[in-house]
Each structure stands twice: as structure tokens, then as C-alpha cells.
Enzyme design. Structure first.
Site, PDB file in Angstrom:
ATOM      1  N   MET A  52       7.241  -7.125   0.517  1.00 55.69           N
ATOM      2  CA  MET A  52       7.020  -6.823   2.105  1.00 55.69           C
ATOM      3  C   MET A  52       5.718  -7.415   2.668  1.00 55.69           C
ATOM      4  SD  MET A  52       8.502  -2.909   2.510  1.00 55.69           S
ATOM      5  CE  MET A  52       8.551  -3.133   4.424  1.00 55.69           C
ATOM      6  N   SER A  53       5.887  -8.640   3.240  1.00 50.06           N
ATOM      7  CA  SER A  53       4.733  -9.321   3.902  1.00 50.06           C
ATOM      8  C   SER A  53       4.290  -8.782   5.156  1.00 50.06           C
ATOM      9  CB  SER A  53       5.014 -10.746   3.899  1.00 50.06           C
ATOM     10  OG  SER A  53       5.949 -11.008   4.780  1.00 50.06           O
ATOM     11  N   GLY A  54       4.946  -7.694   5.654  1.00 49.62           N
ATOM     12  CA  GLY A  54       4.731  -7.376   7.098  1.00 49.62           C
ATOM     13  C   GLY A  54       5.361  -8.031   8.066  1.00 49.62           C
ATOM     14  N   GLY A  55       6.068  -9.146   7.600  1.00 45.32           N
ATOM     15  CA  GLY A  55       6.830 -10.119   8.642  1.00 45.32           C
ATOM     16  C   GLY A  55       8.257  -9.443   9.028  1.00 45.32           C
ATOM     17  N   VAL A  56       8.530 -10.020  10.090  1.00 47.20           N
ATOM     18  CA  VAL A  56      10.165  -9.585  10.642  1.00 47.20           C
ATOM     19  C   VAL A  56      11.165  -9.598   9.251  1.00 47.20           C
ATOM     20  CG1 VAL A  56      11.936 -10.039  12.091  1.00 47.20           C
ATOM     21  CG2 VAL A  56       9.572 -10.141  12.944  1.00 47.20           C
ATOM     22  N   ASP A  57      11.126 -10.737   8.600  1.00 50.29           N
ATOM     23  CA  ASP A  57      12.124 -11.307   7.783  1.00 50.29           C
ATOM     24  C   ASP A  57      12.151 -10.088   6.591  1.00 50.29           C
ATOM     25  OD1 ASP A  57      13.087 -13.232   9.004  1.00 50.29           O
ATOM     26  OD2 ASP A  57      11.765 -14.837   7.990  1.00 50.29           O
ATOM     27  N   CYS A  94       4.021 -20.456  -5.863  1.00 52.75           N
ATOM     28  CA  CYS A  94       3.988 -19.214  -5.949  1.00 52.75           C
ATOM     29  C   CYS A  94       5.269 -18.503  -6.198  1.00 52.75           C
ATOM     30  CB  CYS A  94       3.713 -18.661  -4.435  1.00 52.75           C
ATOM     31  SG  CYS A  94       3.371 -17.027  -4.319  1.00 52.75           S
ATOM     32  N   GLY A 128      12.619 -11.491   1.470  1.00 46.62           N
ATOM     33  CA  GLY A 128      13.280 -11.909   2.657  1.00 46.62           C
ATOM     34  C   GLY A 128      13.584 -13.270   3.032  1.00 46.62           C
ATOM     35  N   CYS A 160      -0.164 -20.080   3.830  1.00 44.17           N
ATOM     36  CA  CYS A 160      -0.720 -18.953   4.123  1.00 44.17           C
ATOM     37  C   CYS A 160      -2.306 -18.990   3.936  1.00 44.17           C
ATOM     38  CB  CYS A 160      -0.128 -17.678   3.533  1.00 44.17           C
ATOM     39  SG  CYS A 160      -0.122 -17.899   1.444  1.00 44.17           S
TER      40      CYS A 160
END
Length: 343
Positions: free
Chosen positions: A10-15, A91, A115, A187
Site C-alpha cells: 500500500m503506497s497510499g495511492g488510489v490504486d 524495484c 495495485g 518516485c
């Protein structure tokens, strides 16, 4: 019946946030993990808010040292040697999925998830990586380096959705991450230009057709194959970078047609579907935003290949990846290392 457990990046993004929700909706026990890859990461708080909103645990893994060693340092070293690395592929191949798998073992989870817009298909005892259904967002190109042994444990919840459908789900649910900005292509640069963070020796810009030095550059790290802008010389026609020669610190320019090449070599290959023959035909992408094109693949040894396109393609670039497809299926891929000039 015991719920299947999955660990989702979980990156905090929507996907990734929507992916976590969809896994919960499927009836799975979900735990999230946020990877700290560099100082002051963006969206950590959004990831935490989303985990609380969904009622799941969020692990935080500090991978800064490992990420620097495997991704950031090779990125800048690559540019200093005249190649153009793809940090997302590196990565995924060497960090993200391996760390997810280790965390799954620790938490006794049967599956890992991200995601990404891609799909996993299972046919009898075989497991395949497929393109996502959203042609504009398909991210299978970035995933060819995944360890084949992990495919049976991976879930890509967004593979069957379009980006617009995912945004709509996030907005309807009022997920905290619906306000997150689209992730940056690289990023760790934080909107900085990589070439502004590097210094290198100047050298000649050479017109390939004549062998004449037509200018000086400020470092080969400023250039990539196929580049049109910021070359800094005028030769009477639109000039493109067609070759970078680190041994003499030179940049070669020519017309656009000279940036098209048919053949190149690939090293550090990874196969998700083992080839049955030493030479075969398939479709190949040499950059994310292109349509796969027909080519012949010749296996030279376990990790080195020769790619020969049916039709010359624009600017195959050392450091970037060539990814092999059979229809929707990802066969494998590798890193472009050597161009066959004047082919």
C-alpha cells in the site's frame, strides 16, 4: 472455513488502496505494508488513514538502505555510463515482490498483492502473467522480472478494471487515498531532474554520418538514445542521439531515420514461460508506451539473447528493458545492453 490471507503493498495511492478494498470484498483477510524507500516518503499518512478506514493492519518496512543499494545507486551509475535504467522494473524484480513474499511467510499469508494493472491466469498446473484489460494502463511491462515461483501466490486485483473504474470505486467509497496525486514516474527524484543532480566531464558531440565533432556536451548522463531536445548543437536538420560511447565520452547524433534499429542484444533475462526452442518469434516491447512489434528471439546462452525486429524500431535504448509477449501473455524479458549499429 478459514479465510485466505493476503499481504498487499500500500503506497497510499488510489490504486493500491482500492486493491486492498477489493481483496477485503473478496472475503480475504488483508494486511497492508508500506515500504519506506527514501527519506520523508509521501503518502505514508494516507496509507495509514486508508488502513484505518478499511480496518486492516498496516506494516511499515524501512527499506531505505536496500533501495539505495539496489535501485538509486545503480540508477545514477547507469546514467554516468551512458545507459538509461528503468528503476521501477529493478524495484519490482529485486525488492518489492521478494519483500512481500518474506512478509507473507512471517504473517502466514498465502498470497501477496499489489495495485498493478496486470492479471494472473492459471491453466491446469501452469500460471501466467497477462496484460491488464485496460490497454492504456497495462503495467505488465514492468513485471516481467518477477520470480516465476511467486506467480502462484500473486493477486492483481485491478487487472480486470480500467483506471476510470478504479477511480470511481475509490470516490464512491470515499477512500482517504482518493485525494492522492498520481505517483511520479521515478518516485525518489521528487520532481527533480536526475541530470541536475549529477556532474560529469564534458566531451564531443559527433555527427555519425561524417565523423565530425560538431559541438561539446556537459556529460553523457545528459543524454539518452532517441533524444531530440537539449542536444545543444545545430547541424541543419533535426538531430537525434543515436549512440553514446562512454569509452571516449562521446555522443553521436544523426537524423531520425538513423535512430531506427532492427537488432540488439539483451542480457540478464528472466523467463516466466520457458522457451521451447533456441529461436522463435513473438511480440516485443522496448518501452512501456509502445505497441508490441513482431521480432525473432535468438537464445545465445542462459541469460543473453539477440532480438531482431521484423521492422526497425525507434531508439532501442541500453538500460531499458525488452519484454516479450505472446498475445496477452508475458513470456519474459531482459535488459537491452548492446545495439547492432547500421543493421
Amino acid at each position: 472455513m478459514k479465510m485466505k490471507k493476503v499481504v498487499v503493498a500500500m503506497s497510499g495511492g488510489v490504486d493500491s488502496s482500492t486493491a486492498a478494498y477489493l481483496l477485503i470484498k473478496q472475503g480475504m483477510a488483508v494486511e497492508g505494508v508500506f515500504f519506506v524507500l527514501f527519506d520523508n516518503p509521501s503518502n505514508l499518512e494516507l496509507a495509514a488513514q486508508t488502513a484505518r478506514f478499511l480496518g486492516i493492519k498496516l506494516h511499515i518496512k524501512d527499506l531505505r538502505e536496500y533501495f539505495k543499494e539496489k535501485v538509486i545507486d545503480p540508477f545514477f551509475e547507469g546514467y554516468s555510463q551512458g545507459i538509461t535504467p528503468n528503476p521501477c522494473i529493478i524495484c519490482n524484480r529485486y525488492i518489492k515482490f521478494h519483500v512481500l513474499a518474506k512478509l507473507a511467510d512471517l504473517t502466514k499469508a498465502q498470497f501477496i498483492a499489489t495495485g498493478h494493472y496486470a492479471r494472473i491466469s492459471k491453466e491446469n498446473d501452469n500460471v501466467f502473467l497477462l496484460k491488464g484489460v485496460d490497454n492504456k494502463k497495462d503495467q505488465s511491462y514492468f513485471l516481467y522480472g518477477i520470480d516465476k515461483s511467486l506467480l502462484n501466490h500473486i493477486i492483481f486485483p485491478l487487472g480486470q478494471y480500467t483506471k476510470d473504474e478504479v477511480k470511481k470505486i475509490a470516490e464512491t467509497l470515499d477512500l482517504p487515498s482518493k485525494v492522492a496525486e498520481e505517483s511520479l514516474e521515478i518516485c525518489f527524484l521528487r520532481e527533480k531532474k536526475y541530470y541536475e543532480m549529477m556532474k560529469a566531464a564534458s566531451g564531443p558531440i559527433i555527427e555519425k554520418s561524417t565523423g565530425k565533432t560538431v559541438g561539446q556536451h556537459g556529460g553523457i548522463h545528459l543524454f539518452t538514445i532517441g533524444q531530440r531536445k537539449r542536444i545543444g548543437v545545430s547541424v541543419g536538420y533535426p538531430a537525434y542521439v543515436v549512440q553514446i560511447e562512454p569509452s571516449i565520452n562521446a555522443v553521436y547524433i544523426a537524423s531520425r531515420k538513423d535512430a531506427y534499429m532492427r537488432e540488439f542484444y539483451v542480457d540478464d533475462s528472466n523467463w516466466l514461460c520457458e522457451p521451447a526452442e533456441n529461436k522463435f518469434k513473438c511480440e516485443v516491447k522496448i518501452r512501456y508506451a509502445m505497441k508490441p512489434e513482431r521480432a525473432s528471439i535468438t537464445l545465445i546462452n542462459n541469460h543473453r539473447l539477440k532480438i531482431t525486429f521484423d521492422n526497425p524500431q525507434f531508439a532501442p535504448t541500453p538500460g531499458q528493458s525488452a519484454v516479450f509477449y505472446e498475445g496477452e501473455k508475458v513470456l519474459g524479458g531482459g535488459v537491452i545492453t548492446e545495439l547492432v549499429q547500421d543493421s
